[in-house]
Motif scaffolding. Structure first.
Motif, short mmCIF file in Angstrom:
data_model
loop_
_atom_site.label_atom_id
_atom_site.label_comp_id
_atom_site.label_asym_id
_atom_site.label_seq_id
_atom_site.Cartn_x
_atom_site.Cartn_y
_atom_site.Cartn_z
N SER A 145 -31.58 35.69 39.72
CA SER A 145 -30.97 36.91 39.21
C SER A 145 -31.99 37.65 38.35
CB SER A 145 -29.71 36.59 38.41
OG SER A 145 -30.02 35.73 37.34
N ALA A 146 -31.96 38.95 38.46
CA ALA A 146 -32.91 39.77 37.70
C ALA A 146 -32.48 39.85 36.24
CB ALA A 146 -32.95 41.17 38.30
N SER A 147 -33.46 39.95 35.38
CA SER A 147 -33.18 40.10 33.96
C SER A 147 -32.58 41.49 33.72
CB SER A 147 -34.46 39.96 33.14
OG SER A 147 -35.00 38.68 33.31
N PRO A 148 -31.65 41.60 32.76
CA PRO A 148 -31.09 42.91 32.46
C PRO A 148 -32.18 43.87 31.97
CG PRO A 148 -29.84 41.16 31.39
CD PRO A 148 -31.06 40.54 31.96
N GLU A 149 -32.12 45.10 32.45
CA GLU A 149 -33.13 46.09 32.08
C GLU A 149 -32.70 46.96 30.91
OE1 GLU A 149 -34.40 48.33 35.46
OE2 GLU A 149 -34.90 46.55 36.61
N THR A 150 -31.40 47.08 30.68
CA THR A 150 -30.91 47.94 29.59
C THR A 150 -29.97 47.14 28.70
OG1 THR A 150 -28.96 48.68 30.81
CG2 THR A 150 -30.99 49.96 31.12
N ALA A 151 -29.68 47.68 27.52
CA ALA A 151 -28.75 47.03 26.61
C ALA A 151 -27.36 46.95 27.23
CB ALA A 151 -28.70 47.78 25.28
N ALA A 152 -26.96 47.97 27.97
CA ALA A 152 -25.64 47.95 28.62
C ALA A 152 -25.55 46.84 29.66
CB ALA A 152 -25.36 49.31 29.26
N GLU A 153 -26.62 46.60 30.40
CA GLU A 153 -26.64 45.50 31.37
C GLU A 153 -26.62 44.15 30.66
OE1 GLU A 153 -30.03 46.08 33.90
OE2 GLU A 153 -29.10 47.73 34.97
N ASP A 199 -22.67 52.24 27.22
CA ASP A 199 -23.97 52.89 27.21
C ASP A 199 -24.87 52.05 26.31
OD1 ASP A 199 -23.38 53.61 24.56
OD2 ASP A 199 -22.83 55.66 25.09
N GLU A 200 -25.92 52.61 25.83
CA GLU A 200 -26.90 51.83 25.05
C GLU A 200 -26.44 51.53 23.62
OE1 GLU A 200 -29.64 50.54 26.72
OE2 GLU A 200 -28.40 51.41 28.30
N GLN A 201 -25.34 52.11 23.17
CA GLN A 201 -24.90 51.92 21.79
C GLN A 201 -23.41 51.64 21.65
OE1 GLN A 201 -26.09 55.72 20.28
NE2 GLN A 201 -28.20 55.09 19.96
N LYS A 202 -22.62 51.91 22.68
CA LYS A 202 -21.17 51.83 22.53
C LYS A 202 -20.53 51.18 23.75
CE LYS A 202 -18.86 55.69 22.71
NZ LYS A 202 -18.25 56.98 22.44
N LEU A 203 -19.54 50.32 23.48
CA LEU A 203 -18.70 49.71 24.50
C LEU A 203 -17.30 50.29 24.33
CD1 LEU A 203 -17.80 47.53 26.60
CD2 LEU A 203 -17.51 45.99 24.65
N SER A 204 -16.75 50.86 25.39
CA SER A 204 -15.40 51.42 25.36
C SER A 204 -14.54 50.68 26.37
CB SER A 204 -15.40 52.91 25.70
OG SER A 204 -16.17 53.62 24.76
N ILE A 205 -13.37 50.22 25.92
CA ILE A 205 -12.42 49.53 26.79
C ILE A 205 -11.17 50.39 26.87
CG2 ILE A 205 -11.08 47.43 27.16
CD1 ILE A 205 -13.11 45.94 25.42
N VAL A 206 -10.80 50.77 28.08
CA VAL A 206 -9.61 51.60 28.31
C VAL A 206 -8.44 50.66 28.57
CG1 VAL A 206 -8.60 53.43 29.71
CG2 VAL A 206 -11.07 53.39 29.32
N THR A 207 -7.49 50.62 27.62
CA THR A 207 -6.36 49.72 27.73
C THR A 207 -5.10 50.49 28.12
OG1 THR A 207 -5.60 49.95 25.45
CG2 THR A 207 -7.36 48.37 25.84
N LYS A 208 -4.10 49.77 28.58
CA LYS A 208 -2.81 50.39 28.90
C LYS A 208 -1.98 50.58 27.63
CE LYS A 208 -2.62 48.63 33.57
NZ LYS A 208 -1.97 47.75 34.53
N ASP A 209 -2.14 49.68 26.66
CA ASP A 209 -1.31 49.70 25.45
C ASP A 209 -1.90 50.49 24.29
OD1 ASP A 209 0.32 47.97 26.88
OD2 ASP A 209 -0.60 46.19 26.02
N CYS A 210 -3.22 50.41 24.11
CA CYS A 210 -3.86 50.97 22.90
C CYS A 210 -4.72 52.19 23.17
CB CYS A 210 -4.72 49.90 22.24
SG CYS A 210 -3.87 48.37 21.89
N GLY A 211 -4.73 52.71 24.36
CA GLY A 211 -5.64 53.80 24.67
C GLY A 211 -7.06 53.27 24.83
N THR A 212 -8.02 54.04 24.43
CA THR A 212 -9.42 53.63 24.53
C THR A 212 -9.90 53.10 23.18
OG1 THR A 212 -9.84 55.31 26.21
CG2 THR A 212 -11.76 54.40 25.08
#
Length: 118
Positions: free
Chosen positions: A24-32, A75-88
């Motif tokens: 497996s290839a090493s991740p190239e970005t922070a998001a990966e 992205d390179e600085q933020k993780l967003s999770i879209v939920t059914k109960d709490c929004g994003t």
């Protein structure tokens, strides 16, 4: 005898190339890097995992549990999770010394990669 050695050498080289190419290839970005492994706190009270385009963040404290899960975007600085109960729900994140630091509303937690057999 000469043909047997030649075929054996070619076959060995082909097997060697096949198995060296199946890494497996090493991740190239922070998001990966973020979604490349499941992670948890040292005491196991918080866990972040990824599967099939969705993320799950679980936090347990004093017998209560919080579970945030759904489709995610990173992205390179933020993780967003879209939920059914709490929004994003969005977490700022950074890597330092092989650890993942998640921040939400001024609170920060440190997550390490989960052991393979956990």
């Amino acid at each position: 005898m000469y043909n047997f050695r030649k075929v054996s050498l070619i076959l060995s080289a082909a097997v060697l190339l096949f198995f060296s190419a199946c890494r497996s290839a090493s991740p190239e970005t922070a998001a990966e890097e973020l979604c490349s492994a499941d992670r948890q706190t040292a005491d196991g009270s918080c866990c972040l995992s990824f599967s099939d385009g969705s993320a799950s963040f679980t936090a347990k404290r004093s017998g209560e549990a919080l579970n945030i899960s759904g489709e995610y975007f990173a992205d390179e600085q933020k993780l967003s999770i879209v939920t059914k109960d709490c929004g994003t729900v969005s977490f700022s994140y950074r890597f330092q010394d092989g650890r993942l630091f998640l921040e939400y509303s001024g609170l920060e937690i440190c997550l390490d990669k989960k052991a393979e057999n956990s």
